[in-house]
Scaffold this motif. Structure first.
Motif, PDB file in Angstrom:
ATOM      1  N   ASN A 123      48.891  43.912  41.156  1.00 37.21           N
ATOM      2  CA  ASN A 123      49.329  45.088  40.408  1.00 37.21           C
ATOM      3  C   ASN A 123      48.150  45.682  39.642  1.00 37.21           C
ATOM      4  O   ASN A 123      47.750  45.158  38.604  1.00 37.21           O
ATOM      5  N   VAL A 124      47.620  46.794  40.136  1.00 42.80           N
ATOM      6  CA  VAL A 124      46.462  47.419  39.488  1.00 42.80           C
ATOM      7  C   VAL A 124      46.841  48.119  38.181  1.00 42.80           C
ATOM      8  O   VAL A 124      45.969  48.416  37.368  1.00 42.80           O
ATOM      9  N   LEU A 125      48.128  48.363  37.970  1.00 39.80           N
ATOM     10  CA  LEU A 125      48.558  49.005  36.720  1.00 39.80           C
ATOM     11  C   LEU A 125      48.416  48.059  35.528  1.00 39.80           C
ATOM     12  O   LEU A 125      48.350  48.507  34.387  1.00 39.80           O
ATOM     13  N   ALA A 126      48.355  46.757  35.797  1.00 41.14           N
ATOM     14  CA  ALA A 126      48.254  45.771  34.723  1.00 41.14           C
ATOM     15  C   ALA A 126      46.837  45.659  34.163  1.00 41.14           C
ATOM     16  O   ALA A 126      46.643  45.075  33.100  1.00 41.14           O
ATOM     17  N   ASP A 127      45.850  46.229  34.856  1.00 36.81           N
ATOM     18  CA  ASP A 127      44.457  46.080  34.444  1.00 36.81           C
ATOM     19  C   ASP A 127      43.663  47.331  34.825  1.00 36.81           C
ATOM     20  O   ASP A 127      43.313  47.520  35.985  1.00 36.81           O
ATOM     21  N   PRO A 128      43.372  48.193  33.836  1.00 38.15           N
ATOM     22  CA  PRO A 128      42.632  49.427  34.131  1.00 38.15           C
ATOM     23  C   PRO A 128      41.269  49.188  34.790  1.00 38.15           C
ATOM     24  O   PRO A 128      40.861  49.966  35.657  1.00 38.15           O
ATOM     25  N   ALA A 129      40.579  48.109  34.419  1.00 42.04           N
ATOM     26  CA  ALA A 129      39.274  47.817  35.028  1.00 42.04           C
ATOM     27  C   ALA A 129      39.445  47.482  36.507  1.00 42.04           C
ATOM     28  O   ALA A 129      38.638  47.898  37.349  1.00 42.04           O
ATOM     29  N   LEU A 130      40.501  46.767  36.825  1.00 42.46           N
ATOM     30  CA  LEU A 130      40.794  46.437  38.217  1.00 42.46           C
ATOM     31  C   LEU A 130      41.202  47.688  38.994  1.00 42.46           C
ATOM     32  O   LEU A 130      40.784  47.893  40.135  1.00 42.46           O
ATOM     33  N   ARG A 131      41.977  48.540  38.356  1.00 41.68           N
ATOM     34  CA  ARG A 131      42.438  49.776  39.001  1.00 41.68           C
ATOM     35  C   ARG A 131      41.257  50.651  39.416  1.00 41.68           C
ATOM     36  O   ARG A 131      41.221  51.196  40.514  1.00 41.68           O
ATOM     37  N   GLU A 132      40.283  50.791  38.541  1.00 44.11           N
ATOM     38  CA  GLU A 132      39.087  51.578  38.877  1.00 44.11           C
ATOM     39  C   GLU A 132      38.153  50.785  39.776  1.00 44.11           C
ATOM     40  O   GLU A 132      37.531  51.333  40.685  1.00 44.11           O
ATOM     41  N   GLY A 133      38.069  49.480  39.518  1.00 46.08           N
ATOM     42  CA  GLY A 133      37.157  48.625  40.279  1.00 46.08           C
ATOM     43  C   GLY A 133      37.473  48.577  41.753  1.00 46.08           C
ATOM     44  O   GLY A 133      36.570  48.605  42.595  1.00 46.08           O
ATOM     45  N   ILE A 134      38.765  48.538  42.109  1.00 49.54           N
ATOM     46  CA  ILE A 134      39.121  48.448  43.529  1.00 49.54           C
ATOM     47  C   ILE A 134      38.732  49.725  44.267  1.00 49.54           C
ATOM     48  O   ILE A 134      38.311  49.680  45.422  1.00 49.54           O
ATOM     49  N   LYS A 135      38.805  50.850  43.586  1.00 48.52           N
ATOM     50  CA  LYS A 135      38.399  52.117  44.213  1.00 48.52           C
ATOM     51  C   LYS A 135      36.901  52.124  44.507  1.00 48.52           C
ATOM     52  O   LYS A 135      36.465  52.596  45.557  1.00 48.52           O
TER      53      LYS A 135
END
Length: 111
Positions: free
Chosen positions: A53-65
């Motif tokens: 769930n990328v919504l749980a971690d903003p750094a992960l959400r941007e990082g995966i992109k």
């Protein structure tokens, strides 16, 4: 790339799981229609997968992109290979290409 903690987390998750879906929400409660579509595809394919769930971690959400150099979520990985997002997964599923890939990678047993 290795200096980014999100990249380290992403790489470890991809390396430890045959199938990973970086998505909005979880496989039990998808938070967007595109994520829900890929969940349905994987469920219909009868495979086990790791949902992140990328919504749980903003750094992960941007990082995966940045990690995939792909601007949208969800993102599907199979055996360490970036497959794509919702449209690609849907097209592969409908054409039978996804089932073939899953069999070739030893994830889905031939019927």
């Amino acid at each position: 790339m290795s200096d980014n903690p999100a990249f380290t987390q992403i790489k470890e998750t991809i390396d430890k799981n045959d199938i990973v879906l970086f998505m909005k929400g979880t496989k039990k409660i998808p938070q967007c229609g595109f994520s829900a579509t890929v969940v349905q595809i994987l469920e219909r394919s009868g495979v086990d997968y790791k949902d992140v769930n990328v919504l749980a971690d903003p750094a992960l959400r941007e990082g995966i992109k940045q990690f995939s150099q792909w601007p949208t979520i969800p993102q599907l990985y199979i055996k360490g290979e970036f497959i794509g997002g919702c449209d690609i997964a849907r097209e592969m599923y409908e054409s039978g290409e996804l089932a073939t890939l899953l069999k070739d990678k030893g994830i889905l047993k031939a019927a």
